[in-house]
Enzyme design. Structure first.
Site, mmCIF file in Angstrom:
data_model
loop_
_atom_site.group_PDB
_atom_site.id
_atom_site.type_symbol
_atom_site.label_atom_id
_atom_site.label_comp_id
_atom_site.label_asym_id
_atom_site.label_seq_id
_atom_site.Cartn_x
_atom_site.Cartn_y
_atom_site.Cartn_z
ATOM 1 C CB SER A 52 6.975 13.286 5.923
ATOM 2 O OG SER A 52 7.506 14.246 5.036
ATOM 3 C CG HIS B 200 7.529 17.653 8.778
ATOM 4 N ND1 HIS B 200 7.985 18.420 7.719
ATOM 5 C CD2 HIS B 200 7.484 16.381 8.291
ATOM 6 C CE1 HIS B 200 8.203 17.656 6.666
ATOM 7 N NE2 HIS B 200 7.894 16.411 6.986
ATOM 8 C CG HIS C 53 14.563 25.616 4.545
ATOM 9 N ND1 HIS C 53 15.487 24.622 4.312
ATOM 10 C CD2 HIS C 53 13.343 25.072 4.281
ATOM 11 C CE1 HIS C 53 14.858 23.533 3.906
ATOM 12 N NE2 HIS C 53 13.563 23.769 3.876
ATOM 13 N NE ARG D 199 9.548 24.105 -0.952
ATOM 14 C CZ ARG D 199 9.558 23.456 0.213
ATOM 15 N NH1 ARG D 199 8.895 22.315 0.338
ATOM 16 N NH2 ARG D 199 10.204 23.940 1.258
ATOM 17 C CG ASP E 201 5.684 25.786 5.675
ATOM 18 O OD1 ASP E 201 4.848 25.063 5.114
ATOM 19 O OD2 ASP E 201 6.765 25.368 6.118
#
Length: 478
Positions: A275, A305, A350, A359, A405
């Site tokens: 993005s 994504h 990741h 996060r 996520d």
């Protein structure tokens, strides 16, 4: 340390060398008490233009990396070929927003009265200026966004007439594109505004579209999941996240604070992700912020994504269906083993990080404080203790730790937002903060049209063969 940081460190005395280019910027540019963000930028832009110009002039021939055939075929993974100012992803420390870690942002950025999580308005100010804002500066951003939040009627009509089968991300992208009708940059460009003024109109468009995104997203949500009920009006006295939550139909104070945290931590992830890179690429063609952001949203909608948190939640839901909502560690291990026979464990690993995603950690801390007995959260916690060890024992996984996520969907579910198709829209609203902050600086620094060189496989084979061919004469070049 970023490539730019390493290069700059050669140019400055050792007493001010740092792991972060942002720290250097903060030494050079003192914070200001001005509350008008554009006026702050008017002071920062010429200083940064001069600094970058001097750096380029002195180091234009310095090599910053080597490209291999594997990188070319591997999606350009690891190729250093992009300048992105607002954030840098460190393999060991995670994301840094203008040099600030997630933990530092939580501690230093202003909060809403009665809130415990940082306001996204403050994060936006940090991304744009590299300075931690004051409470007054953040309140100025809030008021400014509230003033700009009105949605043109033709956009509302379009949203209300979309078929219910159209994915929320498709609706978001279309609405952002149509907002381009009011682009101040597009008009200024058609009026032959000088290049030195580009950033000012990019700033105006960026502020406008960020202000409108919560209302657009809320209309989409209400149309799809709340029988088309009205979103209500913006409360000019409330912050961006509070208004967003209220328009969605949620008045739980904890959910509002969760949304503030969510919108902050998902805002930026350096420039190489789909993005961010898409917005950077499209923007380099001098497409306005609306067109560039819409393109970024189309990239974010891809399953590799922005759909990752949805896939995690689906996987956990299937786990519960198979072994119940209070599984033992042994049952969890068996479920993971069965998954690994055919796929990967979603939410773990990741491309860059080599430790637990900060996060993820801050969301875990939120859950431990506010929903420690939630059954899905307990499963997420079990996975945290079981999966990394199992993946590590395989010997093939570079990073067996959870990413952002692995947690976010469970938190949203707890507060009643069970519509998984909408999660990426929340991600998109947040990501606008980062990519548009960078776009302001891309135009301020005069970044050119992005145009890398491509090769065919035949051409690459010939190139590699030529490189491997031994020199045949004294004057032959390799």
């Amino acid at each position: 340390m970023s490539v730019v940081s390493r290069s700059v460190s050669r140019l400055v005395p050792s007493t001010i060398r740092t792991n972060s280019i942002v720290a250097l910027q903060q030494k050079c540019y003192a914070s200001t008490q001005k509350t008008d963000l554009k006026e702050v930028l008017r002071e920062l832009v010429p200083k940064e233009q001069k600094r970058v110009a001097e750096f380029k002039a002195q180091n234009k021939d310095v090599s910053i990396g080597q490209v291999t055939v594997d990188m070319v075929y591997g999606g350009m993974r690891g190729i250093k070929g992009l300048v992105y100012e607002t954030s840098v992803l460190d393999p060991n420390e995670g994301i840094r927003f203008r040099g600030k870690t997630i933990t530092e942002c939580q501690a230093e950025l202003p909060k809403a009265k009665g809130g415990e999580e940082p306001l996204p308005e403050g994060l936006f100010w940090l991304l744009v200026t590299s300075q931690v804002p004051t409470q007054e500066q953040v309140e100025w951003v809030t008021r400014e966004w509230n003033k700009r939040a009105a949605i043109p009627q033709h956009v509302v009509t379009m949203l209300n007439n979309f078929p219910a089968q159209l994915h929320p991300m498709s609706q978001l992208s279309a609405a952002i594109t149509v907002l381009n009708l009011g682009s101040k940059f597009a008009k200024a460009y058609s009026d032959s505004v000088p290049k030195s003024k580009y950033w000012e109109y990019i700033y105006e468009d960026s502020m406008d579209v960020i202000a409108k995104l919560p209302t657009i997203a809320a209309i989409i949500y209400r149309n799809l999941y709340r029988n088309g009920t009205a979103v209500g009006a913006i409360d000019s006295e409330k912050d961006w996240s509070w208004n967003f939550a209220t328009m969605l139909g949620y008045d739980n104070k904890q959910f509002v604070d969760l949304l503030r945290l969510y919108l902050t931590i998902h805002s930026d992830h350096e420039g190489g992700n789909v993005s961010a890179h898409t917005s950077h690429l499209v923007g380099s063609a001098l497409s306005d912020p609306y067109l560039s952001l819409a393109a970024a949203m189309n990239g974010l909608a891809g399953p590799l994504h922005g759909l990752a948190n949805q896939e995690v939640l689906i996987w956990i839901t299937k786990l519960v269906e198979k072994i119940g909502d209070s599984p033992t560690d042994d049952q969890i291990k068996q479920y993971v083993q069965d998954t690994l026979k055919t796929s990967v464990v979603p939410g773990y690993g990741h491309a860059v990080l080599r430790k637990t995603d900060p996060r993820y950690t801050c969301q875990r801390e939120f859950a431990l404080k506010h929903l420690p007995n939630d059954k899905l959260f307990k499963i997420v916690s079990q996975l945290y203790t079981v999966v990394p060890k199992m993946l590590g024992e395989l010997g093939k996984v570079k990073n067996p730790w959870p990413n952002v996520d692995a947690h976010s969907g469970v938190l949203l579910q707890h507060y009643g937002m069970k519509e998984m198709n909408f999660y990426t829209v929340l991600f998109g609203v947040s990501r606008a903060l980062g990519v548009l902050s960078q776009m302001i600086w891309s135009r301020a620094l005069g970044f050119p049209l992005e145009r890398p060189k491509s090769l065919s496989t035949d051409g690459l084979i010939a190139f590699v063969a030529a490189q491997k061919k031994p020199a045949t004469g004294a004057g032959t070049k390799a």
